[in-house]
Design a protein around this motif. Structure first.
Motif, mmCIF file in Angstrom:
data_model
loop_
_atom_site.group_PDB
_atom_site.id
_atom_site.type_symbol
_atom_site.label_atom_id
_atom_site.label_comp_id
_atom_site.label_asym_id
_atom_site.label_seq_id
_atom_site.Cartn_x
_atom_site.Cartn_y
_atom_site.Cartn_z
ATOM 1 N N PRO A 185 0.800 -1.235 0.000
ATOM 2 C CA PRO A 185 0.000 0.000 0.000
ATOM 3 C C PRO A 185 0.832 1.284 0.000
ATOM 4 N N VAL A 186 1.667 1.447 -1.016
ATOM 5 C CA VAL A 186 2.408 2.703 -1.152
ATOM 6 C C VAL A 186 1.383 3.813 -1.405
ATOM 7 N N PRO A 187 1.516 4.977 -0.750
ATOM 8 C CA PRO A 187 0.452 5.996 -0.806
ATOM 9 C C PRO A 187 0.236 6.672 -2.153
ATOM 10 N N ALA A 188 1.131 6.459 -3.138
ATOM 11 C CA ALA A 188 0.980 7.136 -4.428
ATOM 12 C C ALA A 188 1.229 6.146 -5.561
ATOM 13 N N PRO A 189 0.598 6.338 -6.731
ATOM 14 C CA PRO A 189 0.855 5.466 -7.872
ATOM 15 C C PRO A 189 2.320 5.542 -8.296
ATOM 16 N N LEU A 190 2.911 4.384 -8.565
ATOM 17 C CA LEU A 190 4.335 4.316 -8.878
ATOM 18 C C LEU A 190 4.584 4.178 -10.375
ATOM 19 N N LYS A 191 5.791 4.579 -10.779
ATOM 20 C CA LYS A 191 6.254 4.338 -12.150
ATOM 21 C C LYS A 191 7.492 3.440 -12.172
ATOM 22 N N ALA A 192 8.179 3.278 -11.022
ATOM 23 C CA ALA A 192 9.377 2.447 -10.936
ATOM 24 C C ALA A 192 9.464 1.836 -9.549
ATOM 25 N N ILE A 193 10.163 0.700 -9.449
ATOM 26 C CA ILE A 193 10.283 0.010 -8.167
ATOM 27 C C ILE A 193 11.611 -0.738 -8.139
ATOM 28 N N THR A 194 12.188 -0.887 -6.933
ATOM 29 C CA THR A 194 13.499 -1.514 -6.788
ATOM 30 C C THR A 194 13.542 -2.338 -5.512
ATOM 31 N N VAL A 195 14.116 -3.550 -5.602
ATOM 32 C CA VAL A 195 14.422 -4.328 -4.408
ATOM 33 C C VAL A 195 15.750 -3.810 -3.875
ATOM 34 N N GLY A 196 15.721 -3.161 -2.726
ATOM 35 C CA GLY A 196 16.943 -2.677 -2.106
ATOM 36 C C GLY A 196 17.163 -3.360 -0.779
ATOM 37 N N PHE A 197 18.308 -3.123 -0.192
ATOM 38 C CA PHE A 197 18.609 -3.666 1.129
ATOM 39 C C PHE A 197 19.280 -2.569 1.946
ATOM 40 N N PRO A 198 18.704 -2.175 3.074
ATOM 41 C CA PRO A 198 17.661 -2.869 3.844
ATOM 42 C C PRO A 198 16.249 -2.446 3.497
ATOM 43 N N HIS A 199 16.016 -1.624 2.469
ATOM 44 C CA HIS A 199 14.656 -1.203 2.169
ATOM 45 C C HIS A 199 14.381 -1.278 0.670
ATOM 46 N N SER A 200 13.098 -1.465 0.343
ATOM 47 C CA SER A 200 12.656 -1.367 -1.045
ATOM 48 C C SER A 200 12.405 0.093 -1.380
ATOM 49 N N ILE A 201 12.401 0.387 -2.687
ATOM 50 C CA ILE A 201 12.267 1.768 -3.148
ATOM 51 C C ILE A 201 11.219 1.833 -4.243
ATOM 52 N N GLY A 202 10.309 2.800 -4.127
ATOM 53 C CA GLY A 202 9.341 3.082 -5.180
ATOM 54 C C GLY A 202 9.458 4.536 -5.603
ATOM 55 N N ILE A 203 9.260 4.792 -6.882
ATOM 56 C CA ILE A 203 9.260 6.162 -7.401
ATOM 57 C C ILE A 203 7.885 6.422 -7.999
ATOM 58 N N ASP A 204 7.199 7.451 -7.480
ATOM 59 C CA ASP A 204 5.849 7.700 -7.965
ATOM 60 C C ASP A 204 5.875 8.505 -9.259
ATOM 61 N N ARG A 205 4.693 8.758 -9.808
ATOM 62 C CA ARG A 205 4.607 9.345 -11.149
ATOM 63 C C ARG A 205 5.025 10.797 -11.212
ATOM 64 N N THR A 206 5.176 11.446 -10.057
ATOM 65 C CA THR A 206 5.711 12.809 -10.041
ATOM 66 C C THR A 206 7.182 12.833 -9.666
ATOM 67 N N GLY A 207 7.786 11.646 -9.466
ATOM 68 C CA GLY A 207 9.213 11.577 -9.191
ATOM 69 C C GLY A 207 9.583 11.520 -7.731
ATOM 70 N N ASN A 208 8.596 11.439 -6.831
ATOM 71 C CA ASN A 208 8.908 11.313 -5.410
ATOM 72 C C ASN A 208 9.427 9.913 -5.094
ATOM 73 N N VAL A 209 10.386 9.843 -4.160
ATOM 74 C CA VAL A 209 10.969 8.571 -3.748
ATOM 75 C C VAL A 209 10.325 8.103 -2.452
#
Length: 395
Positions: A185-209
């Protein structure tokens, strides 16, 4: 320094060979994607190649059954394919042109060299209209056309969900296997996603990380961020950086912006006895206009728009070049990797002694080992296997 090998995709026609050795075909193929450890290559015809032999110089290519019209591949085993590698969880995923995601696994029996077999790919249930995928060490993420994030596979450190993350008796975070995709449930629609360590990363459609996971590691979190909690799911929206295009995290987080800048924060050189931490996002100065970035353990590499590659040397890392052997890097620095050029895709694989996989602008694919923290990318001269195999060959 160890010798390395390269896959050359543009092969000349060859005469028919005796089965079961795959025959070369007259039409050359180019690589368009490669997994982080170089164990699967996507060809320009939408077929995916695996390699039956994982060690030594004999790299026998085979098709992964069930994969056609593929547009992207991702994934890697957590500890490499080997006789003790656990079966059951898929370690590679592929995105089909119609938005369907498929997955497969493999196993290697050690017989002189690792003799590997791969399962046929199967459709991941419950996912439709997927536009981008990410995978590493058994953790799989996907984003659909509505920008919704999904995760399945190994949930470690809350990479898929931050709910009910517990520790074992030794204090380590427990892992659990999520067999079917669950909504993240990421709070904003995403355009990109990454498996990171220790955290995952999503980038929403306005470029927020957005970050989630690694909830017990504040040193890896940026100081300026908005904390959002939704039914125990914890996400952080990073503040103070330009709109982002892509990102990676292996300890420190690195973000490529829409303008080709590279920004970073987090704990550096986590393998060192004296790690350094910078929780304030800052722009990396003195490098090129960046197209992509990859990190693994104590290594980071940035691919420039012109195909040049910069590598990062962490503070405290030993230097192995002949002019300054035995010295230790006093401050973070970025250097051009002189042996490589015209690179289109580059992945660093965990751990630090694993492979560096690359695709150049001509569609040729290369695999090289790394040589310790901050030192990698030797000349590309090691063949890991041809990819122009006959379409009838299936294993």
């Amino acid at each position: 320094m160890a010798t390395t090998l390269a896959i050359v995709l543009r092969l000349a026609p060859a005469a028919a060979e005796v089965a079961p050795t795959p025959a070369l075909i007259s039409a050359p193929h180019r690589a368009v994607a490669i997994t982080e450890a170089g164990d699967a290559v996507l060809r320009d015809d939408g077929r995916v190649i695996g390699f039956r032999n994982q060690t030594g110089e004999a790299k026998e290519p085979v098709f992964i059954a069930g994969l056609d019209d593929i547009v992207d591949v991702a994934g890697s085993p957590e500890d490499g394919l080997g006789p003790r590698w656990p079966r059951g969880n898929a370690y590679w995923i592929a995105l089909r042109r119609d938005g369907i995601v498929l997955q497969w696994d493999g196993h290697c029996a050690k017989e002189g060299i690792h003799n590997c077999s791969f399962s046929p790919a199967s459709v991941v249930p419950g996912l439709r209209n997927v536009v981008t995928i990410a995978s590493s060490r058994g953790t799989h993420l996907a984003v659909d056309s509505d920008g919704r994030a999904w995760g399945w596979g190994v949930d470690s450190q809350g990479l898929i969900t931050t709910q009910k993350v517990e520790r074992d008796r030794s204090g380590r975070l427990t892992r659990r296997l999520i067999k079917s995709p669950v909504r993240i449930p990421v709070p904003a629609p995403l355009k990109a996603i990454t498996v990171g360590f220790p955290h995952s990363i999503g980038i929403d459609r306005t470029g927020n990380v957005w970050l989630w996971g690694g909830i017990d590691k504040p040193d890896f979190q940026p100081e300026r961020s908005d904390l959002v909690v939704d039914d125990k799911f914890i996400a952080r929206k990073v503040l103070g950086i330009p709109p982002a295009l892509s990102a990676t995290a292996e300890g420190p987080t690195f973000v490529v912006t829409d303008g080709g800048e590279l920004w970073s924060w987090g704990t550096r050189n986590i393998a060192s006895a004296s790690p350094t931490s910078t929780r304030e996002p800052h722009k990396i100065e003195g490098i090129c206009q960046v197209k992509s970035v990859s990190s693994a353990s104590s290594m980071v590499a940035a691919v420039c728009e012109d195909g040049t590659v910069y590598k990062m040397i962490f503070p405290g890392a030993p230097v192995y070049d002949c002019e300054s052997c035995g010295k230790v890097v006093a401050a973070e620095r970025w250097e051009v990797a002189p042996q490589v050029k015209d690179i289109k895709v580059l992945h660093l694989a965990y751990p630090s002694n694993s492979a560096v996989s690359m695709i150049d602008h001509f569609g040729s694919t290369f695999l090289a080992p790394s040589f310790g923290p901050g030192v990698f990318l030797p000349p590309r001269d090691k063949i890991i296997g041809p990819v122009n195999i006959d379409p009838q060959v299936r294993k």
